[in-house]
Design an enzyme around this catalytic site. Structure first.
Site, PDB file in Angstrom:
ATOM      1  CG  ASN A  91      38.329  49.306  28.669  1.00 28.15           C
ATOM      2  OD1 ASN A  91      37.902  49.782  29.932  1.00 28.15           O
ATOM      3  ND2 ASN A  91      38.460  48.081  28.553  1.00 28.15           N
ATOM      4  NE  ARG A  99      34.784  46.638  30.053  1.00 25.78           N
ATOM      5  CZ  ARG A  99      35.915  46.035  30.837  1.00 25.78           C
ATOM      6  NH1 ARG A  99      37.006  46.478  30.918  1.00 25.78           N
ATOM      7  NH2 ARG A  99      35.418  44.920  31.378  1.00 25.78           N
ATOM      8  CG  HIS A 145      34.333  38.453  29.863  1.00 24.30           C
ATOM      9  ND1 HIS A 145      34.840  37.083  30.409  1.00 24.30           N
ATOM     10  CD2 HIS A 145      35.232  39.326  30.038  1.00 24.30           C
ATOM     11  CE1 HIS A 145      35.973  37.432  30.726  1.00 24.30           C
ATOM     12  NE2 HIS A 145      36.255  38.687  30.561  1.00 24.30           N
ATOM     13  NE  ARG A 180      38.989  38.419  37.885  1.00 19.34           N
ATOM     14  CZ  ARG A 180      38.811  38.988  36.936  1.00 19.34           C
ATOM     15  NH1 ARG A 180      38.256  38.294  36.042  1.00 19.34           N
ATOM     16  NH2 ARG A 180      38.917  40.173  36.631  1.00 19.34           N
ATOM     17  CD  GLU A 228      35.675  42.501  25.280  1.00 18.49           C
ATOM     18  OE1 GLU A 228      35.289  42.888  26.367  1.00 18.49           O
ATOM     19  OE2 GLU A 228      36.858  42.206  24.835  1.00 18.49           O
TER      20      GLU A 228
END
Ligand code: ADP
Length: 393
Positions: free
Chosen positions: A7, A88, A177, A236, A379
């Site tokens: 990532n 990713r 996601h 957020r 992930e």
């Protein structure tokens, strides 16, 4: 087989080296401050954390340092032992509906979406290029955050705005996601021995999104054109009325970018509690009776509950609800708060089953109308499995 799951961010690079099919993590680590002063990296191996300080001018320097580190620490004997690298990639637009083998042509196509994810995609691509240089004979695979959501239909992914915005500018809901939701869906389907499940998958961490899945296909998801939409998150705002943007710009004399930055970085749990974006700090403040921390948690949980109720309706009744990511896996308090807010759906928490962190378990009573499972996400493993699968083709 040994697969690296990567990532890459603009100044960081996270790696996990995974042995397959055993699904065993051999080593993991993080390179930080790439291209800045004071760059350093850590490699975790056999329970020990090795820290190195080294100038890393760009991602290629970081990848070279990683290769050297893997050999120096005797994690591998030679680079030939690395059988694949999975990356990713945040945005694959409408085009990338599944993971792909990366080459120069495909990278060019992915760059077309840089404008839609300016903070992430160019950095992801830089990471891929650095690995292509360091390991030219090894398969490189791109795994997209958006891909799982490409089964959404127009009714769900369109905003009710001029249709030309979608046609000409690509303005639509993409969702994010996806790799986590896909992994959790796979896990729960395997556990319950069914692949036709209607799943409401709640990824609630610092970033948060909920996805409605029917028989392995995404019907709707809460994040939108960008990850700002949907649920309230760590920093957020989630969904807001767009008209507040020009209003706040005028009142506080801010630019549009500054207001959007505040919506991304100063809102959510942090903005409401005034304490922290980290729910552990918020929970500590709640225990001290901090009113705004109590409000922040209540707002967060209520929004999750509202989305669950909405998606239960969309799916025509869910078979299972899953909770994952930082809060879903670890916050006993938040799990309880959410489930208590969906009692009208017949969902019943069994508090004696909720007292744990980070395990794959059911937390509802036997007579709960919809069972709720905590499913730890992974992930990196999903990226490695996709890489393995594509390497066989
Ligand atoms: P990201 O979206 O950055 O990947 P994570 O999924 O790792 O985030 O979630 C991080 C969040 O998980 C932390 O900010 C914290 O709020 C929450 N968290 C982690 N551990 C706990 C815990 N033991 N109790 C409560 N909240 C926790």
């Amino acid at each position: 087989m040994k697969i690296l799951a990567i990532n890459a961010g603009s100044s960081s690079l996270k790696f996990t080296l995974i042995e397959l099919p055993e699904e065993k993590v051999l080593a993991s680590g993080l390179f930080e401050k790439i291209g800045m002063a004071g760059s350093f990296y850590t490699i975790k191996y056999q329970g020990e954390k090795h820290v190195f300080e080294k100038e890393l001018k760009d991602h290629s320097y970081a990848v070279d340092a990683l290769m050297q580190g893997l050999i120096d620490l005797k994690i591998i004997n030679s680079l030939d032992e690395i059988d694949g690298v999975g990356h990713r990639i945040v945005h694959g637009g409408q085009k990338f509906t599944e993971s792909v083998i990366l080459n120069d042509e495909v990278l060019e196509e992915i760059s077309a979406y840089n404008e839609l994810a300016p903070l992430h995609n160019p950095a992801n691509i830089m990471g891929v290029k650095a690995f292509m240089k360091a390991l030219p004979r090894v398969i490189q695979v791109g795994v997209f955050d958006t891909a799982f959501h490409t089964t959404m239909k127009e009714r769900e992914f369109l905003y009710a705005v001029p249709y030309e915005w979608y046609q000409d500018l690509g303005v639509r809901k993409y969702g994010f996601h996806g790799t986590s939701h896909r992994f959790v869906n796979k896990e729960i389907c395997e556990k319950l021995g069914r692949d036709d499940l209607k799943v409401i998958s709640c990824h609630i961490g610092n970033g948060a999104s909920i996805t409605a899945i029917d028989g392995g296909k995404v019907v709707d998801t809460s994040m939108g054109f960008t990850p700002l939409a949907g649920l309230m998150m760590g920093t957020r705002s989630g969904d807001i009325d767009a008209s507040l943007i020009p209003y706040v710009m005028n009142k506080l004399n801010l630019t549009c970018e500054e207001v959007v930055n505040d919506l991304n970085k100063k809102s959510g749990l942090l903005g409401i509690s005034g304490v922290s974006s980290d729910s552990r700090d918020v929970e500590d403040a709640i225990k001290e009776g901090n009113e705004r921390a109590i409000l922040a948690q209540d707002m967060y949980a209520q929004r999750v509950a509202n989305y669950i109720a909405m998606y239960n309706n969309l799916l025509g009744g869910a078979d299972v609800i899953t909770l994952t990511a930082g809060l879903g896996e670890n916050s006993i308090m938040m799990r309880e708060a959410i489930i208590n807010k969906i009692s009208s759906l017949g969902v019943k928490l069994d508090p004696s089953k909720n007292d744990f962190r980070g395990e794959f378990r059911c937390i509802t009573t036997d007579d709960s109308k919809i069972p709720v499972w905590v499913v730890p996400t992974n992930e990196e493993l999903m990226i490695a499995l996709d890489t393995l699968n594509l390497s066989k083709k």
